[in-house]
Design a protein around this motif. Structure first.
Motif, PDB file in Angstrom:
ATOM      1  N   VAL A 270       0.572  -1.779   3.716  1.00 21.94           N
ATOM      2  CA  VAL A 270      -0.553  -1.314   2.909  1.00 21.94           C
ATOM      3  C   VAL A 270      -0.287   0.100   2.387  1.00 21.94           C
ATOM      4  N   ALA A 271       0.259   0.962   3.247  1.00 21.33           N
ATOM      5  CA  ALA A 271       0.568   2.333   2.820  1.00 21.33           C
ATOM      6  C   ALA A 271       1.625   2.330   1.724  1.00 21.33           C
TER       7      ALA A 271
ATOM      8  N   ILE B  18       2.405  12.928  -0.128  1.00 28.26           N
ATOM      9  CA  ILE B  18       2.754  11.557   0.257  1.00 28.26           C
ATOM     10  C   ILE B  18       3.728  11.564   1.435  1.00 28.26           C
ATOM     11  N   ALA B  19       4.680  12.486   1.415  1.00 26.46           N
ATOM     12  CA  ALA B  19       5.652  12.575   2.511  1.00 26.46           C
ATOM     13  C   ALA B  19       4.950  12.881   3.831  1.00 26.46           C
ATOM     14  N   LEU B  20       3.999  13.806   3.809  1.00 23.44           N
ATOM     15  CA  LEU B  20       3.248  14.138   5.016  1.00 23.44           C
ATOM     16  C   LEU B  20       2.525  12.916   5.560  1.00 23.44           C
TER      17      LEU B  20
ATOM     18  N   PRO C  75      -5.987   9.092  -1.542  1.00 27.80           N
ATOM     19  CA  PRO C  75      -7.043   8.896  -0.539  1.00 27.80           C
ATOM     20  C   PRO C  75      -6.864   7.610   0.266  1.00 27.80           C
ATOM     21  N   LEU C  76      -6.446   6.526  -0.392  1.00 25.85           N
ATOM     22  CA  LEU C  76      -6.203   5.281   0.334  1.00 25.85           C
ATOM     23  C   LEU C  76      -5.076   5.453   1.342  1.00 25.85           C
ATOM     24  N   LEU C  77      -4.031   6.157   0.938  1.00 34.96           N
ATOM     25  CA  LEU C  77      -2.916   6.413   1.836  1.00 34.96           C
ATOM     26  C   LEU C  77      -3.369   7.202   3.055  1.00 34.96           C
TER      27      LEU C  77
ATOM     28  N   PHE D 108      -6.369   7.264   4.234  1.00 38.52           N
ATOM     29  CA  PHE D 108      -7.213   6.390   5.047  1.00 38.52           C
ATOM     30  C   PHE D 108      -6.348   5.636   6.053  1.00 38.52           C
ATOM     31  N   MET D 109      -5.165   5.188   5.623  1.00 32.53           N
ATOM     32  CA  MET D 109      -4.248   4.517   6.538  1.00 32.53           C
ATOM     33  C   MET D 109      -3.709   5.496   7.584  1.00 32.53           C
ATOM     34  N   VAL D 110      -3.513   6.751   7.191  1.00 29.02           N
ATOM     35  CA  VAL D 110      -3.109   7.780   8.154  1.00 29.02           C
ATOM     36  C   VAL D 110      -4.174   7.940   9.234  1.00 29.02           C
ATOM     37  N   THR D 111      -5.421   8.037   8.811  1.00 31.38           N
ATOM     38  CA  THR D 111      -6.530   8.193   9.756  1.00 31.38           C
ATOM     39  C   THR D 111      -6.634   6.984  10.673  1.00 31.38           C
ATOM     40  N   LEU D 112      -6.501   5.795  10.098  1.00 31.60           N
ATOM     41  CA  LEU D 112      -6.547   4.570  10.895  1.00 31.60           C
ATOM     42  C   LEU D 112      -5.451   4.566  11.955  1.00 31.60           C
ATOM     43  N   THR D 113      -4.250   4.977  11.564  1.00 35.71           N
ATOM     44  CA  THR D 113      -3.130   5.021  12.509  1.00 35.71           C
ATOM     45  C   THR D 113      -3.394   6.005  13.639  1.00 35.71           C
ATOM     46  N   LEU D 114      -3.872   7.190  13.297  1.00 39.24           N
ATOM     47  CA  LEU D 114      -4.140   8.210  14.312  1.00 39.24           C
ATOM     48  C   LEU D 114      -5.242   7.780  15.274  1.00 39.24           C
TER      49      LEU D 114
END
Length: 249
Positions: free
Chosen positions: A199-200, A163-165, A218-220, A222-228
């Motif tokens: 959302v995260a 989660i921290a990552l 996985p949802l978290l 997904f937000m990482v991927t969206l941000t990148l």
């Protein structure tokens, strides 16, 4: 074995940040100063938030809504602080440009400005990881590990590091998006950052339910991927536009 595991958890949470620091930030002193000041600022903000909420903890209910209120108010506070940090950043940018004019050097390039925002975002992410993850990992170096009932498949320390990552990545690149939005007046860039943050943050509440980590993590990410993806697209567009203007002029 647990010492190796503890080191692994720390590297999982902060390893990419360390690589980014060594490869990019450490090469320019003003980026290091920006990173350190940002880390200190966000750590202080999190300490203030924890002090305020300490009066209400622990919650005497198993309901999820008190945690939702805590997350919403914390994110709102951090997003207001982001705007204030942007104003300080603009002041720093003006100082660097003025110094460049005095010594007859070129002003900050677009890439320099983006690197400054990246350093500020990395500071935010590192502060989050230190406050919410690294501070919890001391027992991970002991003779045993720890599991929680809501997610018995994975050690608690591993979940914390994962989660921290995710939040380090979101905070690092969200700052680039937000600063571009403030500079260019791009409303979408300004709005998407707090939305992703919210959302995260709310996604972590799913982990409170039994087996929730199978959905929440996985949802978290997904937000990482969206941000990148969004940040990469935004940076590519801005650099392309800047290069086109340079060629035309």
């Amino acid at each position: 074995m647990t010492v190796a595991a503890g080191i692994g958890y720390v590297l999982l949470a902060l390893g990419p940040s360390l690589s980014l620091f060594v490869a990019v930030i450490s090469k320019k002193p003003f980026l290091i100063l920006t990173l350190l000041s940002s880390t200190l600022l966000w750590l202080i903000s999190l300490i203030i938030l924890s002090g305020v909420w300490r009066a209400f903890l622990p919650f005497k209910t198993s309901a999820w809504w008190p945690f939702a209120i805590l997350i919403i108010t914390s994110i709102a506070f951090q997003e207001v602080l982001r705007i204030l940090f942007w104003k300080v950043y603009k002041r720093l940018e003006d100082i660097l440009d003025s110094f460049a004019d005095k010594v007859s050097k070129p002003r900050l390039f677009l890439t320099d400005k983006m690197l400054l925002s990246l350093a500020g975002g990395l500071g935010h992410g590192v502060a989050h990881a230190v406050f919410f993850c690294i501070s919890l990992l001391t027992p991970a170096f002991g003779p045993a590990t720890f599991y929680i009932e809501s997610c018995p498949e994975l050690p608690f320390f591993l979940i914390s590091a994962i989660i921290a990552l995710a939040f380090v990545t979101i905070h690092t690149f969200s700052m680039v998006i937000a600063f571009n939005g403030y500079a260019e007046g791009a409303k979408l860039d300004q709005y998407i950052v707090p939305i992703v943050h919210l959302v995260a943050g709310m996604a972590t509440l799913i982990n409170l339910t039994h087996g929730g980590c199978k959905i929440g993590i996985p949802l978290l990410y997904f937000m990482v991927t969206l941000t990148l993806v969004y940040c990469g697209k935004m940076v590519h567009t801005r650099l392309t536009e800047s290069q086109s203007r340079s060629q035309n002029s």
